[in-house]
Design a protein around this motif. Structure first.
Motif, mmCIF file in Angstrom:
data_model
loop_
_atom_site.group_PDB
_atom_site.id
_atom_site.type_symbol
_atom_site.label_atom_id
_atom_site.label_comp_id
_atom_site.label_asym_id
_atom_site.label_seq_id
_atom_site.Cartn_x
_atom_site.Cartn_y
_atom_site.Cartn_z
ATOM 1 N N VAL A 152 0.828 -1.208 0.000
ATOM 2 C CA VAL A 152 0.000 0.000 0.000
ATOM 3 C C VAL A 152 0.862 1.256 0.000
ATOM 4 N N LEU A 153 1.916 1.268 0.823
ATOM 5 C CA LEU A 153 2.792 2.438 0.882
ATOM 6 C C LEU A 153 3.473 2.673 -0.455
ATOM 7 N N GLY A 154 3.883 1.594 -1.121
ATOM 8 C CA GLY A 154 4.514 1.732 -2.425
ATOM 9 C C GLY A 154 3.583 2.380 -3.438
ATOM 10 N N GLN A 155 2.300 1.993 -3.414
ATOM 11 C CA GLN A 155 1.345 2.585 -4.349
ATOM 12 C C GLN A 155 0.992 4.022 -3.969
ATOM 13 N N ALA A 156 0.986 4.318 -2.671
ATOM 14 C CA ALA A 156 0.753 5.699 -2.236
ATOM 15 C C ALA A 156 1.874 6.605 -2.734
ATOM 16 N N LEU A 157 3.108 6.117 -2.655
ATOM 17 C CA LEU A 157 4.245 6.896 -3.148
ATOM 18 C C LEU A 157 4.192 7.033 -4.669
ATOM 19 N N ALA A 158 3.747 5.968 -5.360
ATOM 20 C CA ALA A 158 3.608 6.045 -6.820
ATOM 21 C C ALA A 158 2.585 7.108 -7.209
ATOM 22 N N LEU A 159 1.501 7.203 -6.435
ATOM 23 C CA LEU A 159 0.490 8.232 -6.699
ATOM 24 C C LEU A 159 1.047 9.627 -6.433
ATOM 25 N N CYS A 160 1.869 9.747 -5.380
ATOM 26 C CA CYS A 160 2.498 11.042 -5.090
ATOM 27 C C CYS A 160 3.393 11.489 -6.245
ATOM 28 N N ILE A 161 4.208 10.562 -6.736
ATOM 29 C CA ILE A 161 5.132 10.941 -7.810
ATOM 30 C C ILE A 161 4.370 11.193 -9.112
ATOM 31 N N THR A 162 3.274 10.464 -9.316
ATOM 32 C CA THR A 162 2.429 10.740 -10.478
ATOM 33 C C THR A 162 1.834 12.139 -10.384
ATOM 34 N N GLY A 163 1.431 12.521 -9.173
ATOM 35 C CA GLY A 163 0.905 13.858 -8.964
ATOM 36 C C GLY A 163 1.931 14.943 -9.242
ATOM 37 N N THR A 164 3.172 14.730 -8.796
ATOM 38 C CA THR A 164 4.220 15.726 -9.057
ATOM 39 C C THR A 164 4.523 15.809 -10.554
ATOM 40 N N ASN A 165 4.523 14.649 -11.231
ATOM 41 C CA ASN A 165 4.729 14.659 -12.685
ATOM 42 C C ASN A 165 3.610 15.417 -13.393
ATOM 43 N N THR A 166 2.392 15.237 -12.906
ATOM 44 C CA THR A 166 1.253 15.917 -13.510
ATOM 45 C C THR A 166 1.351 17.426 -13.328
ATOM 46 N N PHE A 167 1.692 17.853 -12.120
ATOM 47 C CA PHE A 167 1.850 19.290 -11.873
ATOM 48 C C PHE A 167 2.987 19.877 -12.714
ATOM 49 N N THR A 168 4.053 19.099 -12.909
ATOM 50 C CA THR A 168 5.156 19.564 -13.753
ATOM 51 C C THR A 168 4.677 19.775 -15.184
ATOM 52 N N SER A 169 3.885 18.838 -15.690
ATOM 53 C CA SER A 169 3.352 18.979 -17.044
ATOM 54 C C SER A 169 2.401 20.169 -17.149
#
Length: 408
Positions: A81-98
């Motif tokens: 679960v923690l691994g997927q939570a971190l994946a969602l966090c990094i996806t969010g940062t990538n999205t904001f960067t775009s």
């Protein structure tokens, strides 16, 4: 980092089995140097005796020899679960960067500066409260160089990944996790004495196979990404960023196994703020002046900073509970989450192969832990059989042996 031998005085327990506690309580009289070292273990069970099954790390690891032993533990599901939570966090940062790039704001160094400032305020502030200024200053003198190297790789990883979004597509830039895995596995094997179980190798290949399916779906469609200004340059920047990420992941896993979490994250924030601030002042001045500044940009920067702060706060716990290798294969699902987010924001379409790729990557997570003990990757080979060279903090095998009922 290349030498996994125990550090002197700060992490090694004394003959009586006592260590300096998280809040700076003195060592027992059997300490080797009698000094209160700066690298205080976080949580201490002052008890060196054998109190039955599970009271030592080796006994706990030998308790269940079944091939599915780790799947029956609470730790496995927490890691998943923690691994997927971190994946969602990094996806969010990538999205904001775009989103920032679409607004005409591309400030790769300055963009991450606020994250390091926030990390420094929160975690260095807490470290100063625990250690006091003099002890914190001694930490900078004796071990600051280690954290400086860690922060340098971390800053450059962030810098080149964010820079990659200026030239390449969001999906292409997210593929950096693949090369980071190669770096992590090679460096861990060469310098940290990590020897991978066959199931771990197979699990990594299954996850990479899932990535292959995702790449194939992109190739088949050929229309799921916005135009890239210079895809080759962007991919090279992403590759360089992945290399820095891999090196920083291994270094952080090593350091958080031997130091308190707040000390490590605080030092990343402190040195990262200085390095990143200097880099932004040198390289981002023209980009800063040319950037678009409005309410949406401010909101994107706030969202990016908060998600990255959460990511930096959760990653060290995952490094303790599992490993840098599992951390990186967990982030591979970010490509799937990125497309889910992009359905609305970027007009992306989900190809039927995307769910298959996601399922394969998750399957790889299970395969990775086949035949592993109840401790999984929490037992670090460079810390000794009883993890005596490390701390007994949150997420460590040593804490699990001492406090089996603890949540983490």
């Amino acid at each position: 980092m290349a030498n996994p031998a125990p550090t002197t005085g700060t992490d090694t327990p004394n003959a009586a089995g006592h260590q300096q506690g998280e809040h700076g309580s003195p060592r027992g009289s059997g300490s080797g140097d009698g000094k209160a070292g700066h690298g205080a273990p976080e949580v201490v069970e002052v008890n060196g005796s054998n109190n039955g099954p599970g009271s030592t790390v080796e006994e706990l690891a030998a308790r269940d020899k079944s091939w599915y032993a780790y799947f029956k533990t609470r730790d496995f599901w927490m890691v998943l679960v923690l691994g997927q939570a971190l994946a969602l966090c990094i996806t969010g940062t990538n999205t904001f960067t775009s989103l920032l790039a679409m607004k005409g704001t591309s400030i790769p160094a300055f963009q991450t500066f606020f994250n390091y400032v926030l990390l420094n305020l929160v975690y260095t502030g807490y470290t100063l409260r625990q250690y006091g200024f003099r002890r914190w200053a001694r930490l900078l003198v004796s071990d600051g160089w280690k954290y400086l190297i860690l922060a340098f790789f971390d800053v450059e990883g962030n810098y080149f990944v964010v820079l990659a979004y200026r030239y390449t597509t969001i999906l292409s830039a997210q593929l950096i996790n693949f090369w980071a895995i190669v770096i992590v596995v090679a460096v861990s094997f060469a310098f940290l004495q990590v020897r991978y179980h066959w199931s771990q190798v197979l699990g990594i290949f299954v996850c990479v196979g899932g990535m292959g399916v995702l790449l194939a779906s992109d190739h088949v469609r050929g229309s799921n990404s916005s135009p890239a200004a210079d895809e080759l340059k962007g991919d090279l920047f992403a590759l360089l960023g992945a290399t820095c990420y891999g090196l920083s992941n291994v270094a952080e896993e090593f350091l958080v196994s031997k130091r308190p979490l707040y000390e490590v994250v605080g030092q990343i924030g402190f040195w990262g703020m200085l390095i990143n601030g200097a880099q932004a002042g040198i390289f981002d001045r023209a980009s800063f002046r040319a950037a678009v500044w409005d309410g949406k940009v401010a909101g994107y920067l706030v969202g990016y900073t908060l998600l990255l702060f959460l990511f930096y706060s959760g990653a060290p716990v995952l490094f303790r509970l599992s490993s840098a290798a599992f951390f990186n294969i967990s982030l591979l699902t970010g490509n799937f989450w990125g497309v889910v987010v992009g359905l609305r924001l970027f007009g992306l379409r989900v190809h039927w192969m995307y769910p298959l790729a996601f399922a394969l990557i998750l399957l790889g997570h299970f395969v990775y832990y086949l035949g592993r003990s109840v401790l999984g990757d929490a037992r670090k080979p460079w810390l000794g059989p009883e993890q005596e060279r490390g701390v007994a903090g949150v997420g460590t095998a040593r804490r699990r042996a001492q406090k089996p009922r603890a949540l983490v």
